[in-house]
Design an enzyme around this catalytic site. Structure first.
Site, PDB file in Angstrom:
ATOM      1  N   LYS A  59       0.142   4.654  -4.565  1.00  0.00           N
ATOM      2  CA  LYS A  59      -0.683   5.107  -3.800  1.00  0.00           C
ATOM      3  C   LYS A  59      -0.613   6.666  -3.214  1.00  0.00           C
ATOM      4  O   LYS A  59      -1.627   7.538  -3.268  1.00  0.00           O
ATOM      5  CB  LYS A  59      -1.311   4.580  -2.582  1.00  0.00           C
ATOM      6  CG  LYS A  59      -2.074   3.145  -3.229  1.00  0.00           C
ATOM      7  CD  LYS A  59      -2.460   2.456  -1.738  1.00  0.00           C
ATOM      8  CE  LYS A  59      -3.436   1.053  -1.961  1.00  0.00           C
ATOM      9  NZ  LYS A  59      -3.649   0.556  -0.721  1.00  0.00           N
ATOM     10  N   ALA A  80      -0.347   3.500   3.221  1.00  0.00           N
ATOM     11  CA  ALA A  80      -0.122   2.183   3.400  1.00  0.00           C
ATOM     12  C   ALA A  80      -0.724   1.041   2.677  1.00  0.00           C
ATOM     13  O   ALA A  80      -1.744   1.558   2.018  1.00  0.00           O
ATOM     14  CB  ALA A  80      -0.170   2.024   4.980  1.00  0.00           C
ATOM     15  N   ASP A  81       0.117  -0.020   2.322  1.00  0.00           N
ATOM     16  CA  ASP A  81      -0.436  -1.201   1.788  1.00  0.00           C
ATOM     17  C   ASP A  81      -0.007  -2.441   2.505  1.00  0.00           C
ATOM     18  O   ASP A  81       0.969  -2.434   2.928  1.00  0.00           O
ATOM     19  CB  ASP A  81      -0.208  -1.124   0.392  1.00  0.00           C
ATOM     20  CG  ASP A  81      -1.070  -2.112  -0.433  1.00  0.00           C
ATOM     21  OD1 ASP A  81      -2.331  -2.016  -0.617  1.00  0.00           O
ATOM     22  OD2 ASP A  81      -0.363  -3.296  -0.894  1.00  0.00           O
ATOM     23  N   THR A  82      -0.942  -3.381   2.551  1.00  0.00           N
ATOM     24  CA  THR A  82      -0.540  -4.494   3.242  1.00  0.00           C
ATOM     25  C   THR A  82      -0.710  -5.882   2.554  1.00  0.00           C
ATOM     26  O   THR A  82      -1.898  -5.831   1.558  1.00  0.00           O
ATOM     27  CB  THR A  82      -1.642  -4.692   4.463  1.00  0.00           C
ATOM     28  OG1 THR A  82      -1.350  -3.862   5.352  1.00  0.00           O
ATOM     29  CG2 THR A  82      -1.107  -6.060   5.112  1.00  0.00           C
ATOM     30  N   ALA A 117       3.865  -2.127   3.826  1.00  0.00           N
ATOM     31  CA  ALA A 117       4.674  -0.858   3.522  1.00  0.00           C
ATOM     32  C   ALA A 117       3.991   0.628   3.831  1.00  0.00           C
ATOM     33  O   ALA A 117       2.602   0.408   3.838  1.00  0.00           O
ATOM     34  CB  ALA A 117       4.786  -0.746   2.221  1.00  0.00           C
TER      35      ALA A 117
END
Length: 200
Positions: A59, A80-82, A117
């Site tokens: 991303k 960010a990624d969850t 992250a």
């Protein structure tokens, strides 16, 4: 503040969280020609902790290219990624109401992990961090699950719930970062922005 900060996320919660700690930012969203969803596909057998960091890197690099293509003023880019995982299995965003109900039934009465992250790019520099939290769900009745799914809140959220919404009533205990569970761990994000030299 030393320079512009771009948030490459379509999540209104991430934008709100950055604003909460006083970080003014502009959104750097994918254009219609970008397949943002394709970046979120898990590899076969991929561990949640590896998945969330890999997707965040992808991303970030997509956002760096987007920034360059649009000829925008220089600035740091935040991504960010969850990911929600139950016993090592990734629970992604539900495809529909039935999928959401099935995920919530799996989480009912269980403890699961939330991995978020976050990564920052500034010039040639890259910085990354990982937040891991534990969330304990109370047992849920079928009626509670149905009502929550009917509210529409689970859609578009990893694990089919949002801690900042009505699902807060289901959560008996958390260990870790509340903002990380929401989608942007603020302590780690602030540290990365300081490392990148864009936050005092």
């Amino acid at each position: 503040m030393h320079s512009l900060i771009y948030l490459a996320s379509q999540s209104p919660r991430r934008s709100q969280l950055l604003t909460q700690i006083g970080v003014a930012h502009a959104l750097l969203l994918p254009g219609p020609q970008e397949d943002a969803e394709a970046l979120e596909l898990a590899l076969p057998g991929e561990a949640p902790v590896d998945y969330v960091q890999r997707v965040t890197r992808l991303k970030l690099e997509a956002a760096v290219q987007r920034h360059a293509q649009r000829g925008l003023p220089p600035g740091a880019i935040v991504c960010a990624d969850t990911t929600v995982a139950l016993e090592g299995v990734i629970l992604g965003k539900p495809h529909n109401g039935a999928d959401a109900a099935q995920m919530l039934a799996q989480l009912s009465g269980q403890s699961h992990q939330v991995f978020t992250a976050v990564a920052v790019a500034s010039g040639a520099g890259r910085w990354a961090a990982l937040s891991i939290s534990q969330v304990q769900f109370a047992p849920l009745t079928p009626a509670q699950i149905s009502a929550y799914v009917a509210s529409g809140e689970p859609m578009g959220k990893a694990g089919a719930y949002g801690i900042q919404g009505a699902a807060a009533a289901f959560i008996a205990h958390i260990e870790g970062s509340y903002s990380g569970i929401m989608g942007l761990p603020l302590f780690e994000t602030a540290q990365l922005l300081r490392s990148a030299g864009v936050l005092d």
